[in-house]
Design an enzyme around this catalytic site. Structure first.
Site, PDB file in Angstrom:
ATOM      1  N   LEU A 180       0.884  -1.166   0.000  1.00  0.00           N
ATOM      2  CA  LEU A 180       0.000   0.000   0.000  1.00  0.00           C
ATOM      3  C   LEU A 180       0.917   1.210   0.000  1.00  0.00           C
ATOM      4  O   LEU A 180       1.969   1.198   0.652  1.00  0.00           O
ATOM      5  CB  LEU A 180      -0.876   0.029   1.259  1.00  0.00           C
ATOM      6  CG  LEU A 180      -1.975  -1.025   1.396  1.00  0.00           C
ATOM      7  CD1 LEU A 180      -2.728  -0.841   2.715  1.00  0.00           C
ATOM      8  CD2 LEU A 180      -2.962  -0.962   0.232  1.00  0.00           C
ATOM      9  N   ASP A 181       0.519   2.259  -0.704  1.00  0.00           N
ATOM     10  CA  ASP A 181       1.323   3.486  -0.704  1.00  0.00           C
ATOM     11  C   ASP A 181       1.399   4.048   0.713  1.00  0.00           C
ATOM     12  O   ASP A 181       0.548   3.757   1.551  1.00  0.00           O
ATOM     13  CB  ASP A 181       0.689   4.542  -1.611  1.00  0.00           C
ATOM     14  CG  ASP A 181       0.611   4.073  -3.058  1.00  0.00           C
ATOM     15  OD1 ASP A 181       1.437   3.223  -3.444  1.00  0.00           O
ATOM     16  OD2 ASP A 181      -0.285   4.561  -3.773  1.00  0.00           O
ATOM     17  N   LYS A 182       2.398   4.885   0.927  1.00  0.00           N
ATOM     18  CA  LYS A 182       2.599   5.465   2.261  1.00  0.00           C
ATOM     19  C   LYS A 182       1.338   6.190   2.748  1.00  0.00           C
ATOM     20  O   LYS A 182       0.969   6.119   3.921  1.00  0.00           O
ATOM     21  CB  LYS A 182       3.791   6.433   2.200  1.00  0.00           C
ATOM     22  CG  LYS A 182       4.263   6.913   3.545  1.00  0.00           C
ATOM     23  CD  LYS A 182       5.566   7.672   3.411  1.00  0.00           C
ATOM     24  CE  LYS A 182       5.945   8.315   4.726  1.00  0.00           C
ATOM     25  NZ  LYS A 182       7.184   9.095   4.635  1.00  0.00           N
TER      26      LYS A 182
END
Ligand code: URA
Length: 238
Positions: free
Chosen positions: A106-108
């Site tokens: 998952l992106d930051k």
């Protein structure tokens, strides 16, 4: 797993006791390495070759598989280690003895469901597109998305030169000048949902993963985690 480790860490990894307690056991002369008593805490064990006993009984590493779900907060990276000292999803769980890693990414700035395990085979089956495991997201997108936009997302759009596979998409609600949509995909390409939405003219303002293959977060709050049950693990693989 490291090939060589200090004997107290090794015994702790075999679930003999805590590292501190293991040190006491070693110092009291109850541990043998390849048949010889060892009292020196700095002794290194070759995990593959050496034979270790405690109180006369052979011990073995705990190779059991573990599975967690975490509701990832924003600002945390989905990796085991960070080059730049950022907090990782593994730091949150903090169970170092099992060498956990996140399944997929998952992106930051993305929140929500992420699974962590030490089971590489399970991770592969959950992430490789050929197994068609569904990942469901709620995306708050800028502007009012119309039925044409939703339809294009469903059919697949070209991102990074390749068309995305079919998706399930529905409008949850209009929220002021923005739209909240639910989107379910079976691939896990980098920044896929954001790129798909951008492709149809709607920037993603917020993204949350809510489900994987039918398994949802329940009432797990951001930053909280729990172990998955056997049934849940099996269901994820079905
Ligand atoms: N798609 C994205 O764009 N970002 C994520 O974090 C997950 C899916």
């Amino acid at each position: 797993m490291e090939e060589k480790m200090r004997i107290n860490k090794y015994l702790a990894s075999c679930n003999v006791a805590s590292r501190r307690k293991c040190e006491e056991i070693i110092s009291s002369g109850k541990v043998t390495l390849n048949g010889k008593v060892v009292k020196e805490l700095a002794t290194m064990v070759d995990v593959k070759k050496d034979k270790v006993t405690v109180f006369g009984k052979p011990v073995e590493l705990d190779n059991s598989k573990v599975y967690y779900m975490l509701n990832k907060p924003a600002g945390v990276i989905s990796a085991s280690k960070s080059k730049y000292g950022e907090e990782t999803v593994v730091d949150i769980i903090g169970k170092k003895e099992h060498r956990l890693f996140p399944v997929g990414r998952l992106d930051k700035d993305t929140t929500g469901l992420i699974i962590l395990t030490n089971d590489g085979d399970f991770a592969y089956k959950l992430t490789h597109p050929k197994y068609e495991k569904e990942k469901t997201y709620e995306a708050l997108v800028k502007g009012h998305i119309d039925s044409k936009g939703l339809e294009r997302l469903k059919k697949g759009v070209v991102i990074d030169g390749k068309k995305t596979s079919k998706a399930k998409v529905r409008l949850i609600k209009m929220a002021g000048n923005n739209s909240l949509i639910e989107i379910t995909i079976i691939e896990g390409r980098k920044r896929q949902v954001k790129k798909m939405c951008e492709r149809v003219g709607h920037k993603v303002l917020k993204l949350k993963r809510t489900m994987e293959n039918g398994l949802g977060l329940g009432d797990l709050q951001e930053g909280e985690y729990r172990k998955l049950t056997k049934n849940e693990v099996n269901r994820l693989l079905r």
